[in-house]
Design a protein around this motif. Sequence first.
Motif, short mmCIF file in Angstrom:
data_model
loop_
_atom_site.label_atom_id
_atom_site.label_comp_id
_atom_site.label_asym_id
_atom_site.label_seq_id
_atom_site.Cartn_x
_atom_site.Cartn_y
_atom_site.Cartn_z
N ALA A 53 0.87 -1.18 0.00
CA ALA A 53 0.00 0.00 0.00
C ALA A 53 0.91 1.22 0.00
O ALA A 53 1.73 1.37 0.89
CB ALA A 53 -0.91 0.00 1.22
N LEU A 54 0.77 2.04 -1.01
CA LEU A 54 1.62 3.23 -1.13
C LEU A 54 0.77 4.48 -1.05
O LEU A 54 -0.34 4.52 -1.57
CB LEU A 54 2.36 3.21 -2.47
CG LEU A 54 3.31 2.04 -2.67
CD1 LEU A 54 3.85 2.05 -4.09
CD2 LEU A 54 4.45 2.11 -1.68
N PRO A 55 1.28 5.54 -0.43
CA PRO A 55 0.53 6.80 -0.41
C PRO A 55 0.56 7.47 -1.78
O PRO A 55 1.53 7.35 -2.51
CB PRO A 55 1.29 7.64 0.62
CG PRO A 55 2.67 7.09 0.61
CD PRO A 55 2.55 5.63 0.29
N LEU A 56 -0.52 8.15 -2.09
CA LEU A 56 -0.55 8.95 -3.32
C LEU A 56 0.26 10.22 -3.06
O LEU A 56 0.27 10.75 -1.95
CB LEU A 56 -1.98 9.30 -3.69
CG LEU A 56 -2.83 8.12 -4.14
CD1 LEU A 56 -4.29 8.54 -4.27
CD2 LEU A 56 -2.32 7.56 -5.45
N PRO A 57 0.94 10.72 -4.08
CA PRO A 57 1.77 11.90 -3.86
C PRO A 57 0.97 13.17 -3.57
O PRO A 57 1.45 14.06 -2.89
CB PRO A 57 2.56 12.05 -5.17
CG PRO A 57 1.89 11.19 -6.16
CD PRO A 57 1.09 10.17 -5.42
N LEU A 58 -0.26 13.24 -4.07
CA LEU A 58 -1.10 14.43 -3.86
C LEU A 58 -2.43 14.01 -3.25
O LEU A 58 -2.90 12.89 -3.49
CB LEU A 58 -1.35 15.14 -5.19
CG LEU A 58 -0.08 15.61 -5.92
CD1 LEU A 58 -0.44 16.14 -7.31
CD2 LEU A 58 0.61 16.69 -5.12
N PRO A 59 -3.06 14.87 -2.46
CA PRO A 59 -4.35 14.53 -1.85
C PRO A 59 -5.41 14.28 -2.91
O PRO A 59 -5.36 14.85 -4.01
CB PRO A 59 -4.71 15.77 -1.03
CG PRO A 59 -3.48 16.60 -0.96
CD PRO A 59 -2.60 16.20 -2.09
N VAL A 60 -6.37 13.43 -2.57
CA VAL A 60 -7.48 13.10 -3.47
C VAL A 60 -8.77 13.35 -2.72
O VAL A 60 -8.93 12.90 -1.58
CB VAL A 60 -7.42 11.62 -3.93
CG1 VAL A 60 -8.62 11.26 -4.77
CG2 VAL A 60 -6.13 11.35 -4.68
N LEU A 61 -9.69 14.06 -3.36
CA LEU A 61 -11.01 14.27 -2.75
C LEU A 61 -11.90 13.07 -3.05
O LEU A 61 -11.87 12.54 -4.16
CB LEU A 61 -11.66 15.52 -3.32
CG LEU A 61 -11.03 16.85 -2.93
CD1 LEU A 61 -11.71 17.99 -3.70
CD2 LEU A 61 -11.15 17.08 -1.45
#
Length: 163
Positions: free
Chosen positions: A149-157
């Motif tokens: 599980a990797l974090p996305l580089p930018l926030p997602v709504l």
Amino acid sequence: MIIFDLICLDANHRFEGWFGSSQDYADQHDRGLLDCPVCGSKNIAKAAMAPNLGRKGNQAPVSREPTEAGNGPHAEPVASKVPVPAEYKELIGKLAKAQAKMLVNSEWVGDRFAARARDIHYGDADDKPIHGTASQEEVADLAEEGIAALPLPLPVLPPESKN
């Protein structure tokens, strides 16, 4: 959409955060989802912001240093806002486009991310890309089980909050 000036309290880095509402900021902050894009610190707070009001034509511009939020009118100044280099803006734009392309066929699963990732990993659900939210503890538990599980580089709504 609301934009807050945020500050890394560990190293005084300033940056912007885009949120669906003030409550979205509070929720993400309380869940430990905010971190400094420069140093990765989780010690983040809203920086004091002055309203962007036009001045009267007969007034000279006034330079004001931002102050620590919540410390009143006599607070100590924080680091001045540094202009974002054009190269950085270009890089973030490219990153945003790449992330959007990656998420086109991905399903938003919200706070059920850890459970859905397990279902996919153990064959209880169709193998397809998903994205959502998970606590640091949930991500650590997934890693212990061998589930990437990797974090996305930018926030997602979430889809329901998009206009």
